[in-house]
Scaffold this motif. Structure first.
Motif, PDB file in Angstrom:
ATOM      1  N   ASP A 283      57.587  63.261  74.452  1.00 30.88           N
ATOM      2  CA  ASP A 283      57.392  63.873  75.766  1.00 30.88           C
ATOM      3  C   ASP A 283      58.708  63.793  76.547  1.00 30.88           C
ATOM      4  OD1 ASP A 283      56.678  64.668  78.306  1.00 30.88           O
ATOM      5  OD2 ASP A 283      54.970  63.290  78.491  1.00 30.88           O
ATOM      6  N   ARG A 284      59.481  64.873  76.546  1.00 28.69           N
ATOM      7  CA  ARG A 284      60.802  64.848  77.169  1.00 28.69           C
ATOM      8  C   ARG A 284      60.705  64.627  78.670  1.00 28.69           C
ATOM      9  NH1 ARG A 284      65.771  67.208  75.193  1.00 28.69           N
ATOM     10  NH2 ARG A 284      67.331  67.192  76.863  1.00 28.69           N
ATOM     11  N   ALA A 285      59.796  65.326  79.325  1.00 27.44           N
ATOM     12  CA  ALA A 285      59.656  65.158  80.769  1.00 27.44           C
ATOM     13  C   ALA A 285      59.173  63.758  81.118  1.00 27.44           C
ATOM     14  CB  ALA A 285      58.696  66.207  81.323  1.00 27.44           C
ATOM     15  N   GLY A 286      58.280  63.219  80.306  1.00 24.90           N
ATOM     16  CA  GLY A 286      57.758  61.888  80.572  1.00 24.90           C
ATOM     17  C   GLY A 286      58.819  60.814  80.463  1.00 24.90           C
ATOM     18  N   ILE A 287      59.612  60.849  79.387  1.00 25.93           N
ATOM     19  CA  ILE A 287      60.639  59.824  79.222  1.00 25.93           C
ATOM     20  C   ILE A 287      61.761  59.994  80.233  1.00 25.93           C
ATOM     21  CG2 ILE A 287      61.978  61.056  77.476  1.00 25.93           C
ATOM     22  CD1 ILE A 287      61.183  57.274  77.633  1.00 25.93           C
ATOM     23  N   ALA A 288      62.003  61.230  80.656  1.00 30.18           N
ATOM     24  CA  ALA A 288      63.032  61.451  81.682  1.00 30.18           C
ATOM     25  C   ALA A 288      62.619  60.783  82.991  1.00 30.18           C
ATOM     26  CB  ALA A 288      63.252  62.949  81.879  1.00 30.18           C
ATOM     27  N   ALA A 289      61.318  60.879  83.335  1.00 27.70           N
ATOM     28  CA  ALA A 289      60.834  60.250  84.573  1.00 27.70           C
ATOM     29  C   ALA A 289      60.912  58.732  84.485  1.00 27.70           C
ATOM     30  CB  ALA A 289      59.408  60.706  84.844  1.00 27.70           C
ATOM     31  N   VAL A 290      60.555  58.171  83.317  1.00 24.85           N
ATOM     32  CA  VAL A 290      60.618  56.711  83.159  1.00 24.85           C
ATOM     33  C   VAL A 290      62.078  56.249  83.151  1.00 24.85           C
ATOM     34  CG1 VAL A 290      60.149  54.817  81.555  1.00 24.85           C
ATOM     35  CG2 VAL A 290      58.393  56.549  81.987  1.00 24.85           C
ATOM     36  N   PHE A 291      62.937  56.996  82.481  1.00 24.74           N
ATOM     37  CA  PHE A 291      64.366  56.654  82.429  1.00 24.74           C
ATOM     38  C   PHE A 291      64.941  56.507  83.840  1.00 24.74           C
ATOM     39  CE2 PHE A 291      68.845  57.858  82.327  1.00 24.74           C
ATOM     40  CZ  PHE A 291      69.347  57.104  81.279  1.00 24.74           C
ATOM     41  N   ALA A 292      64.485  57.372  84.739  1.00 25.52           N
ATOM     42  CA  ALA A 292      64.990  57.334  86.112  1.00 25.52           C
ATOM     43  C   ALA A 292      64.546  56.077  86.855  1.00 25.52           C
ATOM     44  CB  ALA A 292      64.534  58.576  86.859  1.00 25.52           C
ATOM     45  N   ARG A 293      63.482  55.434  86.436  1.00 28.97           N
ATOM     46  CA  ARG A 293      62.939  54.285  87.165  1.00 28.97           C
ATOM     47  C   ARG A 293      63.291  52.944  86.513  1.00 28.97           C
ATOM     48  NH1 ARG A 293      56.751  55.760  88.578  1.00 28.97           N
ATOM     49  NH2 ARG A 293      57.075  53.950  89.940  1.00 28.97           N
ATOM     50  N   VAL A 294      63.531  52.947  85.216  1.00 23.72           N
ATOM     51  CA  VAL A 294      63.841  51.682  84.529  1.00 23.72           C
ATOM     52  C   VAL A 294      65.256  51.223  84.894  1.00 23.72           C
ATOM     53  CG1 VAL A 294      64.256  50.623  82.261  1.00 23.72           C
ATOM     54  CG2 VAL A 294      62.240  52.085  82.625  1.00 23.72           C
ATOM     55  N   ARG A 295      65.367  49.894  85.053  1.00 20.29           N
ATOM     56  CA  ARG A 295      66.666  49.288  85.375  1.00 20.29           C
ATOM     57  C   ARG A 295      67.062  48.317  84.259  1.00 20.29           C
ATOM     58  NH1 ARG A 295      64.079  48.593  90.694  1.00 20.29           N
ATOM     59  NH2 ARG A 295      63.732  46.406  90.122  1.00 20.29           N
ATOM     60  N   PRO A 296      68.352  48.179  84.003  1.00 18.87           N
ATOM     61  CA  PRO A 296      68.762  47.167  83.036  1.00 18.87           C
ATOM     62  C   PRO A 296      68.188  45.799  83.425  1.00 18.87           C
ATOM     63  CG  PRO A 296      70.613  48.573  83.563  1.00 18.87           C
ATOM     64  CD  PRO A 296      69.501  48.919  84.540  1.00 18.87           C
ATOM     65  N   GLY A 297      67.718  45.065  82.456  1.00 13.15           N
ATOM     66  CA  GLY A 297      67.096  43.773  82.699  1.00 13.15           C
ATOM     67  C   GLY A 297      65.579  43.844  82.675  1.00 13.15           C
ATOM     68  N   ASP A 298      65.001  45.055  82.836  1.00 12.70           N
ATOM     69  CA  ASP A 298      63.534  45.161  82.744  1.00 12.70           C
ATOM     70  C   ASP A 298      63.072  44.770  81.339  1.00 12.70           C
ATOM     71  OD1 ASP A 298      63.293  45.969  85.358  1.00 12.70           O
ATOM     72  OD2 ASP A 298      63.182  48.123  84.899  1.00 12.70           O
ATOM     73  N   LYS A 299      61.897  44.202  81.292  1.00  7.80           N
ATOM     74  CA  LYS A 299      61.378  43.670  80.025  1.00  7.80           C
ATOM     75  C   LYS A 299      60.888  44.783  79.088  1.00  7.80           C
ATOM     76  CE  LYS A 299      57.830  40.956  80.516  1.00  7.80           C
ATOM     77  NZ  LYS A 299      56.990  39.747  80.761  1.00  7.80           N
ATOM     78  N   VAL A 300      61.089  44.528  77.796  1.00  6.91           N
ATOM     79  CA  VAL A 300      60.560  45.397  76.740  1.00  6.91           C
ATOM     80  C   VAL A 300      59.758  44.527  75.784  1.00  6.91           C
ATOM     81  CG1 VAL A 300      61.107  46.978  74.850  1.00  6.91           C
ATOM     82  CG2 VAL A 300      62.526  46.960  76.915  1.00  6.91           C
ATOM     83  N   VAL A 301      58.483  44.880  75.576  1.00 12.02           N
ATOM     84  CA  VAL A 301      57.610  44.152  74.650  1.00 12.02           C
ATOM     85  C   VAL A 301      57.161  45.107  73.552  1.00 12.02           C
ATOM     86  CG1 VAL A 301      55.448  42.889  74.361  1.00 12.02           C
ATOM     87  CG2 VAL A 301      56.799  42.587  76.461  1.00 12.02           C
ATOM     88  N   VAL A 302      57.504  44.770  72.308  1.00 13.88           N
ATOM     89  CA  VAL A 302      57.053  45.554  71.155  1.00 13.88           C
ATOM     90  C   VAL A 302      56.092  44.695  70.365  1.00 13.88           C
ATOM     91  CG1 VAL A 302      57.743  46.823  69.076  1.00 13.88           C
ATOM     92  CG2 VAL A 302      59.285  46.739  71.068  1.00 13.88           C
ATOM     93  N   HIS A 303      54.852  45.167  70.223  1.00  9.83           N
ATOM     94  CA  HIS A 303      53.809  44.351  69.578  1.00  9.83           C
ATOM     95  C   HIS A 303      52.944  45.216  68.674  1.00  9.83           C
ATOM     96  CE1 HIS A 303      50.464  45.822  72.148  1.00  9.83           C
ATOM     97  NE2 HIS A 303      51.446  46.010  73.042  1.00  9.83           N
ATOM     98  N   ARG A 304      52.104  44.555  67.913  1.00  5.13           N
ATOM     99  CA  ARG A 304      51.167  45.248  67.036  1.00  5.13           C
ATOM    100  C   ARG A 304      49.991  45.800  67.828  1.00  5.13           C
ATOM    101  NH1 ARG A 304      52.767  47.158  62.196  1.00  5.13           N
ATOM    102  NH2 ARG A 304      54.305  45.709  61.355  1.00  5.13           N
TER     103      ARG A 304
END
Length: 304
Positions: A283-304
């Motif tokens: 979803d290009r529009a969706g990730i573009a909107a999230v990209f605009a709000r995420v800041r370096p240092g925000d947490k990323v959790v990858v899980h099952r």
């Protein structure tokens, strides 16, 4: 010698009577010899009873089934059995389906949303009536003891609508093709990109509340996406991979060279492909909107 007239008459009468008696005896003897019997007078009228002529069969042909013999209960030859002819009366036509396989419409999207509410459709509504929708409709019809056809007839549609609510726009157009899983405990606090491998979804969250969600795919078995808790290290709006020379728009790196980014290949081929370890978003529009709000240092959790 003088004759006694009375005595003479007695002798004459006696002789006559004797002759009569003798003649009668001869007649009786002759009757016995021929098998005949004399008629017996009926007391009271002095006449012999009239003889009844014996019934004789007609010589014109066999007795009719409807004649005296049949009326008297005599056996008759049954009529030949004719084979029954199939009924030519037209059967009532089955009602035309409201929706069926191959249809594409807003009504199909509503059908899928209502089936999803009942737990019978495990994907997001698409508006296309394919094999998954057919199987879901068959399951609903079996549960409701209706004819299991896989097509939505008027009765099936009425029953489904009576058991479900009118879908909201969010239910008709959910952000992900599969439902979001139960929130991982590590994603319940702070600003988090919460990524699930089991549901192939990404949820952008703030203090346990989902702000946006989208479909994602991961690396192949030879280049798997790493699991764990990470942080966004840097962002690159128009990034291009220095190793594979492929575009990585809206890249948000979280573990070495692995990043969350838009993938044109994912948008074109879906889950038929895989990444080299990154989290691909279609979803290009969706990730573009999230990209605009995420800041370096925000947490990323990858899980099952």
């Amino acid at each position: 010698m003088a004759w006694n007239l009375s005595a003479c008459r007695g002798l004459v009468c006696g002789g006559v009577r004797g002759a009569v008696a003798a003649a009668a005896a001869v007649v009786l003897a002759a009757g016995a010899a021929t098998g005949c019997t004399p008629r017996t007078p009926v007391a009271g009228d002095g006449k012999a009873p009239a003889r009844t002529a014996p019934a004789t069969a007609s010589r014109s042909g066999p007795p009719s089934r409807h004649g005296p013999a049949a009326a008297a209960g005599g056996a008759t030859r049954p009529a030949a059995q004719r084979p029954s002819r199939p009924s030519t009366a037209p059967r009532p036509a089955a009602p035309a389906p409201v929706m069926a396989a191959g249809h594409r419409s807003a009504q199909v999207r509503e059908l899928q949303a209502r089936l999803r509410e009942l737990g019978l459709f495990g994907r997001a509504p698409t508006g296309y009536y394919g094999s998954v929708t057919t199987a879901s409709v068959r399951s609903f019809q079996a549960r409701r003891h209706r004819a299991v056809t896989g097509s939505v007839d008027p009765g099936t549609w009425a029953a489904l609508r009576s058991l479900t609510r009118q879908p909201s726009r969010a239910a008709l157009y959910p952000p992900t093709s599969r439902p979001l899983p139960r929130t991982d405990p590590r994603c319940r606090t702070g600003r988090v990109l919460c990524i699930s491998k089991s549901s192939n979804t990404l949820a952008w969250m703030a203090d346990g509340r989902v702000l946006a969600a989208m479909d994602v795919r991961f690396g192949s078995q030879y280049t798997p996406t790493r699991e764990g808790v990470f942080a966004v290290t840097f962002k690159s709006r128009h990034h291009v991979s220095t190793i594979y020379r492929t575009p990585m728009p809206y890249a948000m790196f979280f573990s070495g060279g692995q990043a969350v980014h838009y993938s044109a290949d994912f948008a074109a081929r879906g889950y038929a492909g895989a990444s080299h370890g990154c989290v691909n978003v279609r979803d290009r529009a969706g990730i573009a909107a999230v990209f605009a709000r995420v800041r370096p240092g925000d947490k990323v959790v990858v899980h099952r």
